[in-house]
Design an enzyme around this catalytic site. Structure first.
Site, short mmCIF file in Angstrom:
data_model
loop_
_atom_site.label_atom_id
_atom_site.label_comp_id
_atom_site.label_asym_id
_atom_site.label_seq_id
_atom_site.Cartn_x
_atom_site.Cartn_y
_atom_site.Cartn_z
CG ASN A 239 -0.69 -7.00 -1.30
OD1 ASN A 239 -1.21 -7.61 -2.09
ND2 ASN A 239 -1.09 -6.85 -0.08
CD GLU B 114 -4.66 -7.75 1.68
OE1 GLU B 114 -5.51 -7.21 2.12
OE2 GLU B 114 -3.44 -7.63 1.63
CD GLU C 292 -2.80 -1.25 2.33
OE1 GLU C 292 -2.51 -0.74 3.34
OE2 GLU C 292 -3.52 -2.43 2.53
CG HIS D 237 -10.02 -5.89 0.74
ND1 HIS D 237 -10.15 -7.24 1.74
CD2 HIS D 237 -8.59 -5.67 0.86
CE1 HIS D 237 -8.93 -7.32 2.05
NE2 HIS D 237 -7.98 -6.57 1.88
CG ASP E 15 -12.50 -9.23 2.05
OD1 ASP E 15 -12.48 -8.14 1.46
OD2 ASP E 15 -11.73 -9.32 3.18
O1 G3I Z 1 -5.50 -8.51 19.20
C1 G3I Z 1 -5.73 -7.18 19.72
C2 G3I Z 1 -6.67 -7.58 20.62
O2 G3I Z 1 -5.87 -7.98 21.90
C3 G3I Z 1 -7.37 -6.08 21.14
O3 G3I Z 1 -7.96 -6.26 22.20
C4 G3I Z 1 -7.87 -5.42 19.95
C5 G3I Z 1 -8.41 -4.06 20.40
O4 G3I Z 1 -8.57 -3.30 19.25
O5 G3I Z 1 -7.15 -5.37 18.91
C6 G3I Z 1 -6.56 -6.75 18.46
O6 G3I Z 1 -5.92 -6.46 17.40
C7 G3I Z 1 -6.32 -6.12 16.22
C8 G3I Z 1 -6.16 -7.11 14.97
O7 G3I Z 1 -6.48 -6.72 13.75
C9 G3I Z 1 -6.35 -8.55 15.29
O8 G3I Z 1 -7.80 -8.67 15.21
C10 G3I Z 1 -5.79 -4.52 15.88
O9 G3I Z 1 -6.45 -3.60 16.64
C11 G3I Z 1 -6.41 -4.16 14.31
O10 G3I Z 1 -5.74 -2.95 14.15
C12 G3I Z 1 -6.06 -5.41 13.40
O11 G3I Z 1 -6.58 -5.07 12.29
C13 G3I Z 1 -6.03 -5.65 11.04
C14 G3I Z 1 -5.53 -4.46 10.12
O12 G3I Z 1 -5.16 -5.25 8.97
C15 G3I Z 1 -4.41 -3.70 10.54
O13 G3I Z 1 -3.32 -4.21 10.61
C16 G3I Z 1 -6.83 -6.79 10.49
O14 G3I Z 1 -7.14 -7.84 11.35
C17 G3I Z 1 -6.43 -7.36 9.16
O15 G3I Z 1 -7.44 -7.88 8.51
C18 G3I Z 1 -6.14 -6.09 8.20
O16 G3I Z 1 -5.47 -6.70 7.08
C19 G3I Z 1 -5.36 -5.66 5.90
C20 G3I Z 1 -4.22 -6.00 5.49
O17 G3I Z 1 -2.87 -6.26 6.24
C21 G3I Z 1 -3.69 -4.99 4.25
N1 G3I Z 1 -4.58 -4.80 3.32
C22 G3I Z 1 -6.03 -4.60 3.93
C23 G3I Z 1 -6.45 -5.45 5.12
C24 G3I Z 1 -7.89 -5.02 5.61
O18 G3I Z 1 -7.74 -3.55 6.29
#
Ligand code: G3I
Length: 284
Positions: free
Chosen positions: A135, A202, A98, A171, A204
């Protein structure tokens, strides 16, 4: 279910900077190590996601306190350590994620094409055989951002940066005119002309805002999955399709966009029409 249904695995968060290195000087490899072992035990390939970003929110706070020059050194050390650790076990890496603006204003966050080229070079040095990918989202079809990324990759190829291909995140929101199969096929073809591979990295498919009955929405979703997977299978340079999760129970979409049913298995792990849409195309 993963081992039964899928041939490759991508840790969604466990290989990100924040997961590996929340504190400076501390590395936390337990979760990705377990995932790679699981994949190996089950004959699955592993793709790594992702070595460098342009978004500040993707890095831990200690990294953001560094100067730009120090950040580049930290990225180099990171790539050497992480790619080196999994050399020969992780078969492809998202090297830079990105980097491009959506609106035609170029690279985000003060990153240069030279920085991106360097990241690819460092990854290549750490594993001569791994597939190295750029990516991004909104680049699967036609449009300004898709063209901007293509032009950048053209320049990176021209200077000999070791880029092997590009990931189209995919997405998709069916209520918001996602790219058609024809557009995606044409885009894959122009990358083939450049000598680059592509992946659907990715995927969905959101249907919550689509008109019609639930059955109609699920059928439209199944057809979109079928068509996009079909385009990849037909393209000689398409390496594969990754879905961004496998059950709606844990999709990132619910947290970000509200309840939706974007994936191949529902909240109770039952296969949805989307699963059978993919299956119609992918059974060889
Ligand atoms: O694990 C913690 C948990 O302990 C805590 O209580 C909670 C509170 O906010 O957060 C949890 O972590 C979260 C994590 O996902 C696991 O669920 C983070 O806040 C959250 O920011 C994180 O989001 C991820 C996001 O990327 C940011 O890194 C998403 O799961 C993930 O699916 C998403 O994936 C991205 C790709 O990397 C890049 N392309 C877009 C895609 C979708 O946004």
């Amino acid at each position: 279910m993963l081992a039964r249904e899928f041939g490759s695995l991508v840790p969604g968060n466990a290989l990100k900077w924040k997961a590996l290195r929340s504190d400076r000087g501390v590395w936390t490899f337990d979760v990705p190590d377990q995932m790679v072992e699981f994949a190996e035990q089950n004959g699955m390939r592993v793709k790594g996601h992702t070595l460098a970003w342009s978004k500040e929110s993707s890095y831990p706070n200690w990294f953001l306190m560094l100067t730009r020059a120090e950040q580049l050194v930290a990225i180099r050390d990171h790539i050497q350590a992480v790619v080196g650790r999994y050399a020969g076990r992780i078969t492809a890496w998202d090297v830079w994620n990105e980097a491009m603006a959506n609106d035609g204003s170029g690279l985000l966050g003060g990153v240069s094409e030279d920085d991106i080229a360097d990241a690819f070079r460092w990854a290549r040095e750490a594993d001569p055989d791994v597939v190295l990918l750029y990516n991004d989202y909104k680049i699967a079809g036609s449009g300004r951002k898709s063209d901007d990324v293509f032009a950048m990759l053209q320049r990176l190829v021209a200077i000999g940066a070791p880029v092997d291909g590009v990931g189209f995140q995919m997405h998709a929101n069916l209520a918001d005119a996602p790219p058609s199969a024809t557009e995606i096929a044409a885009n894959m073809a122009r990358y083939e002309g450049l000598g680059l591979n592509v992946t659907i990295s990715e995927m969905d498919v959101r249907i919550a805002d689509l008109a019609g009955t639930t059955d109609e929405r699920l059928e439209a979703q199944a057809n979109y999955y079928r068509d996009v997977v079909g385009v990849c299978l037909a393209a000689p340079n398409c390496l594969g399709v990754t879905f961004w999760g496998f059950t709606d129970r844990y999709s990132w979409i619910d947290a970000r966009h509200g309840a939706a049913d974007p994936l191949l298995f529902d909240e109770n792990l039952a296969a949805t029409p989307a699963y059978f849409g993919v299956d119609r195309k992918s059974v060889v």
